[in-house]
Motif scaffolding. Sequence first.
Motif, short mmCIF file in Angstrom:
data_model
loop_
_atom_site.label_atom_id
_atom_site.label_comp_id
_atom_site.label_asym_id
_atom_site.label_seq_id
_atom_site.Cartn_x
_atom_site.Cartn_y
_atom_site.Cartn_z
N ALA A 173 0.83 -1.21 0.00
CA ALA A 173 0.00 0.00 0.00
C ALA A 173 0.87 1.26 0.00
O ALA A 173 1.92 1.32 0.64
N ASP A 174 0.40 2.28 -0.72
CA ASP A 174 1.03 3.60 -0.67
C ASP A 174 0.52 4.40 0.52
O ASP A 174 1.26 5.18 1.13
N VAL A 175 -0.77 4.21 0.83
CA VAL A 175 -1.41 4.92 1.94
C VAL A 175 -2.27 3.93 2.71
O VAL A 175 -3.03 3.16 2.13
N LEU A 176 -2.14 3.94 4.06
CA LEU A 176 -3.03 3.19 4.94
C LEU A 176 -3.92 4.18 5.67
O LEU A 176 -3.43 5.20 6.18
N VAL A 177 -5.21 3.90 5.71
CA VAL A 177 -6.17 4.83 6.31
C VAL A 177 -6.88 4.14 7.47
O VAL A 177 -7.48 3.08 7.31
N SER A 178 -6.81 4.75 8.67
CA SER A 178 -7.46 4.22 9.87
C SER A 178 -8.70 5.03 10.19
O SER A 178 -8.90 6.13 9.65
N PHE A 179 -9.53 4.50 11.13
CA PHE A 179 -10.81 5.13 11.43
C PHE A 179 -10.92 5.66 12.85
O PHE A 179 -11.72 6.54 13.11
N ASP A 180 -10.18 5.09 13.79
CA ASP A 180 -10.23 5.57 15.17
C ASP A 180 -8.87 5.34 15.82
O ASP A 180 -7.97 4.75 15.23
N GLU A 181 -8.74 5.80 17.06
CA GLU A 181 -7.44 5.73 17.73
C GLU A 181 -7.02 4.29 18.02
O GLU A 181 -5.83 3.97 18.00
N GLU A 182 -7.97 3.41 18.33
CA GLU A 182 -7.60 2.02 18.57
C GLU A 182 -6.99 1.39 17.32
O GLU A 182 -5.95 0.72 17.38
N VAL A 183 -7.62 1.62 16.17
CA VAL A 183 -7.09 1.07 14.92
C VAL A 183 -5.74 1.70 14.61
O VAL A 183 -4.78 1.00 14.25
N HIS A 184 -5.66 3.02 14.73
CA HIS A 184 -4.41 3.74 14.42
C HIS A 184 -3.27 3.23 15.30
O HIS A 184 -2.16 2.96 14.81
N ARG A 185 -3.54 3.08 16.59
CA ARG A 185 -2.51 2.62 17.53
C ARG A 185 -2.12 1.17 17.24
O ARG A 185 -0.93 0.84 17.22
N THR A 186 -3.11 0.31 17.00
CA THR A 186 -2.81 -1.11 16.80
C THR A 186 -2.00 -1.34 15.53
O THR A 186 -1.02 -2.09 15.52
N VAL A 187 -2.40 -0.70 14.43
CA VAL A 187 -1.67 -0.87 13.18
C VAL A 187 -0.25 -0.31 13.31
O VAL A 187 0.72 -0.94 12.86
N GLY A 188 -0.13 0.84 13.95
CA GLY A 188 1.21 1.42 14.12
C GLY A 188 2.11 0.57 14.99
O GLY A 188 3.33 0.49 14.75
N ARG A 189 1.53 -0.10 15.99
CA ARG A 189 2.34 -0.94 16.87
C ARG A 189 2.74 -2.24 16.17
O ARG A 189 3.88 -2.70 16.32
#
Length: 621
Positions: free
Chosen positions: A539-555
């Motif tokens: 992927a060139d861009v990953l798009v998250s929807f909330d802080e739980e998703v953003h934190r989990t994917v980043g971790r």
Amino acid sequence: MSRRPQKAESRESGFQKLSSQEPGTRSGPETVLLLGRASQILLTVARSLGRRRLAVEVATAHPEEPLLRSRYVAAVHTLPPYRYQPDRWLEELLELIRRGAYRLLLPMDEPSLYAVRTHRRELEDQLPLAMLDDETFEIVFDKARTHQLAASLGVPVPRQTLLRTLEDGRRGIRGEEAFTPPFVLKPLASYGGPAVSRRRDVRKVYDNEDLEPALEEMLEKGPEPQEPVLLQENVRGTGYGVEVLAADGEILLSFAHRRIHEPIHGGGSSYRKSIDAPEELAEASRKILRALRYTGVAMIEFKVDEDAASASRGRWVLLEINGRFWGSLPLPQAAGADFPYSLYRLLVHGEGPETSDYRRGLYCRNLAGDAKWLLANLRADRSDPLLATRPLPAVAAEIRHLLLLRERWDTFSLDDPRPAVAEVRYYAGLFLQQALDRLRAAVVNLPPVRRRLARRGSRAIRRSRRVLFVCKGNICRSPFAALYLRQRLGDAGIVTSSGFYPIPHRPSPPEAVAAAAELGVDLADHRSSVLTFRDVRRADVLVSFDEEVHRTVGRRFPEARWKLHRLASLPETASGTPRMEFEDPFGGDQETFRESYRRIADAIDRTPWAQTADSPEEPAP
């Protein structure tokens, strides 16, 4: 109800088969397999059997549950979720049973009961099952048939009628025999059909205007289209339970409790007290069990109007029969009524309970559930007679039960403290993480931060061709966003979706499919996928929807943090996205999904992607 002699013979012969079953070849203690999700029920059963030196193993799709840390759980086996992979579930369960030497299979919850019943023939060939016979099961787990049986025996029941269509509902609130609000809408069964693990909840309706939308939603949620729904009068009073172990309709062990804390709008209790069963309730229970020639455990639930001070002078009605171990099982276990081990003795060895006595006046509390109840009770309007509230002085006075050693907790035990410790750590960690997520969301909502994130997102979008939307389960938000953007871009980009919940091939909920269709997006054929390193790398861009998703994917994928963006930060104008989160609509009704999808579509419409799609002369991203 007639005794149906021919059917009774088949029941008796089945019981004899269980009793005469020879032990397996495994050396050591006799072993029992518990099936289902961890709960206070499963923990109580494991402790009961384990303290009797039986080996207890658990087969579940959720092996990470904190309550499985019990010293009395000898092994935990992971099964795929039955709802999404029934064939694989059966295959792996049969293989587990063949490897073991189990004396008994005990389903611990209704999804497991329905799954075992569906495959009863294959499983019964391998080991004994703690299951009701099919005819009794159909009566006990169908609220309309339970009501019919009780009424035929002279047991008081609430007034109710069966609704098959919206017009039936309209007729139910008209005329001289009309039901007056509030009233209760109940599914015939809480589980069943293809979506065996999806619970269908009871709904309380407080005015006539809300009946039709609530009924329409429940008719659509049935396992089959337009499965009937019960319209039942709302009976005020206190919940009582009569718990039994019976063989061929005769009670071998009995117990009774009174609910102290019930959810203010109705539901399972979080605080209860052991009592002597009021004679009317005990006699009604005996009538029903004898008519069914019942063998097994059950909790028979009543509602008693205590305004008249006793069940004998006040109105009481039968609500339902739980033909399995029940949520308040820790209370009789603490009081000395050992239902799990008594059931094992009955089904495996053909023996009755060791004792039939228990301690009266003992209280038991579910700490997590009671914390929610306390908060709701504090906030509730105590002047509303329809709410099951308690006076604050009475709640405060309950501390005396703990000081006088008359109170126990559902998950805590001195000889087995790890489940309670793990549960406290789990909820404390969850609370802390939610607090941190709220703080992080507040920071990224600050105007300077939002402007910086929007500039960063716009630059990334203009350089991107492969877009990956990521949410938790990949059945609600991310598939809608991907399909919606794909329609906007056409062949100008490659748009996909995924989730980090580790179970693939799950369909979107019916409410999601219906709400998405209103916006021209077809989710009917969508099946979930699990996010992989390959997905992230492509992927060139990953798009998250909330802080739980953003934190989990980043971790989980730290190397991809530089291309991870929040959807709410991508629109080039801030109007329409006052919040930086798009909450998960999973479990909500169609209106919840409709609002969620409108917000997501609006955000996508204001990104550079959509602007590019609307401008043919501009180069594709």
